[in-house]
Design an enzyme around this catalytic site. Sequence first.
Site, PDB file in Angstrom:
ATOM      1  N   LYS A  54       0.837  -1.211   0.000  1.00 13.99           N
ATOM      2  CA  LYS A  54       0.000   0.000   0.000  1.00 13.99           C
ATOM      3  C   LYS A  54       0.870   1.258   0.000  1.00 13.99           C
ATOM      4  CE  LYS A  54      -3.755  -2.406   2.363  1.00 13.99           C
ATOM      5  NZ  LYS A  54      -4.271  -2.826   3.665  1.00 13.99           N
ATOM      6  N   GLN A  98      -3.728  -1.111   9.933  1.00 15.24           N
ATOM      7  CA  GLN A  98      -3.708  -2.454   9.366  1.00 15.24           C
ATOM      8  C   GLN A  98      -4.268  -3.462  10.373  1.00 15.24           C
ATOM      9  OE1 GLN A  98      -2.823  -3.283   6.150  1.00 15.24           O
ATOM     10  NE2 GLN A  98      -3.567  -5.331   6.658  1.00 15.24           N
ATOM     11  N   ASP A 121     -10.211   3.597   4.745  1.00 14.35           N
ATOM     12  CA  ASP A 121     -10.631   2.196   4.635  1.00 14.35           C
ATOM     13  C   ASP A 121     -12.155   2.077   4.722  1.00 14.35           C
ATOM     14  OD1 ASP A 121      -8.850   0.218   4.061  1.00 14.35           O
ATOM     15  OD2 ASP A 121      -8.250  -0.169   6.137  1.00 14.35           O
TER      16      ASP A 121
END
Length: 284
Positions: A54, A98, A121
């Site tokens: 990412k 994460q 996200d």
Amino acid sequence: MPANIIDGRAAAQRVRAEVARDVERLVSETARRPGLATILVGDDPASEIYVRNKRRVSQEVGIADHHRELSAHATQAEVAGVIDECNEDDAVSGILLQLPVPEGLDGAGLTSRIAPAKDVDGLTPVSAGRLLQNASGLRPCTPLGILDLLDSHGVSLEGADVAVVGRSNLVGRPVAMLLQHRNATVTMCHSRTRDLPGVCARADVLIAAVGVPRLIGPEYVKPGATVIDVGINRTEDGLVGDVDFEPVSERAGLITPVPGGVGPMTPAMLLRNTVQAARVQIAG
Ligand code: NAD
């Protein structure tokens, strides 16, 4: 590549090129560069790979890297403190915690601490609520990637019968909601659905987000249907999806492979969300 196979790598490359242009436009118009804070807690090897990937793709499109790393022994308060710092930092447009976080930490609690404006996200309860109500906000990346693949391949959603197998907060629920907002008739299927093959075989679009290797065989698929395979399962035969690709691809009108289908779209959509978040914050 056969005509009915959706090339997710090519689609993700297109999205990344679009985002790179958007970043440069934003910088030239506002003198502000979008920034992404990836937060990695602990040393889970898979998480390390995901975060590295990412960061790499975001740097490639010109997004500034504000990566933060904490040890596996970090406390809830320490991780919360880092999230708070990123929430306050004007150079950070998007925050990605994460998951999973190491045992002993409350991942859901930490996620909900992320400022909704920076929730690239799309996983905070506020973002989920906005999606439910079809209000403006940041949407989860994998569902956005699925929508992009369907749209860019001309799959009609208006009034279409869609079956979504899997009801996770990460994929199944949000993709079902996005599809409802596009006027599809969505059936949510899960581990207790009676006659899963029968329900799936009525669908014009079938989305599998289950995590069971090759669960979806040809008897689940209406001839000519579009099949989107979200599953990523590591098996002795290598990486396989939730769809039994060979026989299903002979029946489906369009199908995503694994790997190279939905997978590459998820980080691409993270980049798009980061630029969208930056734009909204700059417009302030
Ligand atoms: P999850 O484990 O959170 O949820 C799985 C869902 O599948 C549950 O709702 C469960 O009810 C349902 N289910 C389980 N067994 C079933 C069965 N036999 N029949 C019908 N339904 C069943 O999973 P998730 O986080 O949504 O991930 C699903 C898969 O997608 C995994 O393989 C994951 O690795 C993959 N994934 C891929 C991406 C990507 O970018 N391509 C992103 C996220 C997840």
